[in-house]
Design a protein around this motif. Structure first.
Motif, PDB file in Angstrom:
ATOM      1  N   CYS A  90       0.708  -1.171   0.159  1.00 58.78           N
ATOM      2  CA  CYS A  90       0.067  -0.078  -0.005  1.00 58.78           C
ATOM      3  C   CYS A  90       0.866   1.404   0.167  1.00 58.78           C
ATOM      4  N   SER A 133      -0.044   4.157   0.955  1.00 58.50           N
ATOM      5  CA  SER A 133      -0.351   5.094   2.386  1.00 58.50           C
ATOM      6  C   SER A 133       0.674   4.661   3.364  1.00 58.50           C
ATOM      7  N   ARG A 185      -7.555   6.845   5.238  1.00 56.40           N
ATOM      8  CA  ARG A 185      -7.142   5.534   5.240  1.00 56.40           C
ATOM      9  C   ARG A 185      -7.598   4.757   6.681  1.00 56.40           C
ATOM     10  N   GLN A 193      -7.289  -8.010   4.011  1.00 52.53           N
ATOM     11  CA  GLN A 193      -6.297  -8.655   3.164  1.00 52.53           C
ATOM     12  C   GLN A 193      -5.855 -10.270   3.446  1.00 52.53           C
ATOM     13  N   THR A 231       6.157   1.404  -3.277  1.00 51.32           N
ATOM     14  CA  THR A 231       6.213   0.500  -2.038  1.00 51.32           C
ATOM     15  C   THR A 231       7.366  -0.533  -1.814  1.00 51.32           C
TER      16      THR A 231
END
Length: 502
Positions: A179, A181, A215, A272, A348
Motif C-alpha cells: 500500500c 499509504s 485510510r 487482506q 512500495t
C-alpha cells in the motif's frame, strides 16, 4: 478561454477528483484563470483532447492514477502533437514514485508528491515566462492546516449528481508493503472544528453522499466520534463511506455506529489476509481475536454495509490459505467480500519479495500479479476469473439465497472455485452476462447436486426480490405460471441494490 485547465479521467461518472479541487483552491490569484474538466476512463482520447484544447489553455494539469495511467499517456501524446506549445504538467500517485511504467516522456513537467503549493509556483513561473524549475519536481509535504481547502470548488452539479470526496487526515500509521499509504506513517489531521464547518457548508448546499478518503478513519477515536455525532444529528437521509481498520471499535464507537439507519453507512474493512505468517511477511499487524469480534458486532448489531477486502497472490500465501481466509470471513460477516488481486505499485517495498517468492507482475496498469512460486500463471488466471464471478454472483446481492444453498456445507471457497471454473467453460466470458443468463447457468450447475424444484424456487426468490422484474423464461418451464410468489422485503432489497451499486 482559460490559461489553466485541470483535468483527469475518473473511474466512473459518479466520481469526482478531490485532488484537482485542492489544486484549483490553492492557485491564489491564478484561480480565475483556471477551470476543472473531468472525464471518464475508456472515453475517446482524441475527443477528450479536443474538448480540453477548445479552451486554448497555456497549461494543462493532469492527475494520474493507476486506473487512468495508460489513457493519460495517450492523451499527453495527442495534446503535444496537436498543440506542442501547450505545457502539460502531470501529478498524482501514479507519477510520484519510480519506476514510471507508462511512457510519459512527452509531458513537460512531473510533480512528485503533494502538489497544492508546487503546482501554483510552477504555473506562476510558466505564465510569467521565467520558469527555472527542473522537469521532475519533488514536492515536499504541505502544511495540511495552512493550505486552502477544496470544498467550495465542488459545483452544484457535483453535489446533485456525484459523490463528494472529503478527508480529515493524511497518512497511515501502518506499514503494509502493498500500500502506498504506508509510505507516510505519521498521521496529519485537520482541526476537527474546521473540517466539520466545511462539511456543514456542503450539507447546506445539498450534499448527501460523502466518501471519506482517510485510510484509517477509526484510528483517532475522538475525531471519529465527532464526525459520526455530526451526521447522527441530521434528520435527512444520507450516505457515508469510511475506510476502517478492523481491530479498533471500542464501546464508545460501537454505541454510535449502532444508531445509523440502514443504507446510511458503508465501511470498507481492510483484512487482506487472516494468515498470521503471511501478514508478518508483508508487515501487516493482525489482531485476529479483535477482528473476529468486531466483524461479528458490525454484522449482527449494526446496519452498516461492509466491503471486506481479501487479496489473492500475497507473498507466501497459497490458494489453499486464501480459501481458508474466505471460508472464515463468510462465517464472520454478512458484508460483501471484495476479492482483490495483488498489485505491485511503484513506491512500495513489495519488490523485496520478488526473488524469494518468484513474484512476477504485469508491467502495465494495474500491475497485477501474474504468478509466484505457489500459484502458477494458469491458476492465477483462474483466480482472477473467480474474483470476477464472485462479484457477479455473490457481491451483487442478486443471488443471496442461491449462494447460501451453494455454501450450505461450509465449503465456500471450494464450491465457488468449482463453480467459477464451470461458469467460464460454459460461458467463455466473464463479462456481459445478463441476470437471467446467470440465473440459468446457476440452475444448470446446481441441479447436478440439488433437487431441481428447490433450486428453481430459490433462484426465483432471488431474481424476483426487486420489484418490476419478470420471471426468467427458463424458469417458466419448471415452475407453473400460476405460481404465486410473495415479494418479500422489496423495499429493503431495493435499498440493498442501491447501496451495492455505490
Amino acid at each position: 478561454m482559460k490559461n489553466i485547465i485541470l483535468t483527469t479521467l475518473n473511474a466512473r461518472y459518479s466520481h469526482t477528483s478531490l485532488g484537482l479541487r485542492y489544486l484549483i483552491a490553492n492557485l491564489k490569484e491564478l484561480k480565475e484563470q483556471a477551470e476543472i474538466l473531468e472525464f471518464v476512463i475508456n472515453s475517446s482520447v482524441q475527443t477528450i483532447a479536443e474538448q480540453i484544447l477548445e479552451k486554448k489553455p497555456k497549461i494543462i494539469g493532469i492527475a494520474v492514477y493507476i486506473w487512468n495511467a495508460f489513457d493519460v499517456g495517450e492523451l499527453v501524446k495527442v495534446i503535444k502533437k496537436v498543440s506542442p506549445n501547450t505545457m502539460v504538467i502531470l501529478g498524482g500517485p501514479e507519477v510520484s514514485y519510480t519506476p514510471l511504467r507508462v511512457n510519459f516522456d512527452m509531458a513537460d513537467y512531473i510533480i512528485c508528491g503533494e502538489g497544492e503549493v508546487s503546482f501554483y509556483n510552477l504555473c506562476k513561473e510558466l505564465l510569467e515566462g521565467n520558469c527555472t524549475q527542473s522537469r521532475v519536481i519533488n514536492s515536499p509535504k504541505v502544511d495540511f492546516e495552512k493550505i486552502a481547502l477544496p470544498y467550495d470548488d465542488y459545483t452544484d452539479f457535483d453535489i446533485k449528481n456525484r459523490h463528494i470526496y472529503v478527508e480529515n487526515a493524511r497518512g497511515c500509521p501502518f506499514e503494509c508493503e502493498f500500500c502506498l499509504s504506508s509510505i507516510e506513517t505519521k498521521m496529519r489531521y485537520l482541526d476537527i472544528d474546521i473540517f466539520l464547518e466545511q462539511i456543514e457548508k456542503l450539507w447546506i448546499r445539498g450534499a448527501r453522499s460523502f466518501k471519506f478518503i482517510d485510510r484509517t478513519f477509526n484510528i483517532k477515536i475522538s475525531y471519529a466520534k465527532a464526525i459520526l455525532n455530526y451526521f447522527l444529528a441530521k434528520k435527512e437521509d444520507y450516505f457515508l463511506h469510511f475506510e476502517v481498520i478492523p481491530d479498533n471499535f471500542p464501546e464508545e464507537l460501537r454505541d454510535l455506529i449502532k444508531q445509523f439507519k440502514e443504507g446510511c453507512l458503508q465501511l470498507e474493512v481492510g483484512i487482506q489476509t487472516l494468515n498470521l505468517d503471511v501478514a508478518k511477511e508483508i508487515r501487516r499487524n493482525l489482531k485476529i481475536d479483535k477482528i473476529k469480534d468486531n466483524l461479528r458486532f458490525l454484522s449482527q448489531e449494526t446496519h452498516a454495509h461492509m466491503h471486506i477486502d481479501l487479496i489473492i497472490g500475497l507473498p507466501s500465501e497459497s490458494i489453499e490459505s486464501f480459501g481458508k481466509n474466505l471460508n472464515q470471513l463468510y462465517t464472520l460477516s454478512t458484508g460483501e467480500i471484495q476479492v482483490g488481486i495483488l498489485k505491485k505499485l511503484s513506491g512500495t517495498t513489495l519488490d523485496r519479495h520478488d526473488k524469494i517468492y518468484g513474484m512476477v507482475y504485469n508491467d502495465s496498469p494495474p500491475y497485477d500479479i501474474l504468478q509466484n512460486d505457489l500459484i502458477s500463471f494458469s491458476q492465477m488466471q483462474e483466480m482472477k476469473r473467480f474474483a470476477r464471478f464472485w462479484d457477479i454472483v455473490y457481491n451483487s446481492g442478486n443471488f443471496q439465497k442461491t449462494t447460501a444453498l451453494l455454501f450450505e456445507d461450509g465449503k465456500v471457497f471450494e464450491n465457488f472455485y468449482d463453480l467459477s471454473k464451470w461458469l467460464y467453460k460454459r460461458s467463455e466470458s466473464t463479462y456481459k452476462i445478463s441476470l437471467d443468463r446467470m440465473a440459468e447457468f446457476l440452475f444448470e450447475y446446481m441441479s447436478k447436486n440439488h433437487d431441481k424444484e428447490l433450486i428453481a424456487n430459490t433462484i426465483l426468490e432471488d431474481v424476483m426480490k426487486v420489484g418490476g422484474r419478470k420471471i426468467p423464461p427458463f424458469l417458466k418451464k419448471i415452475i407453473p405460471e400460476t405460481y404465486d410468489f410473495a415479494q418479500k422485503d422489496v423495499s429493503k432489497a431495493n435499498k440493498r441494490q442501491q447501496l451495492r451499486s455505490n
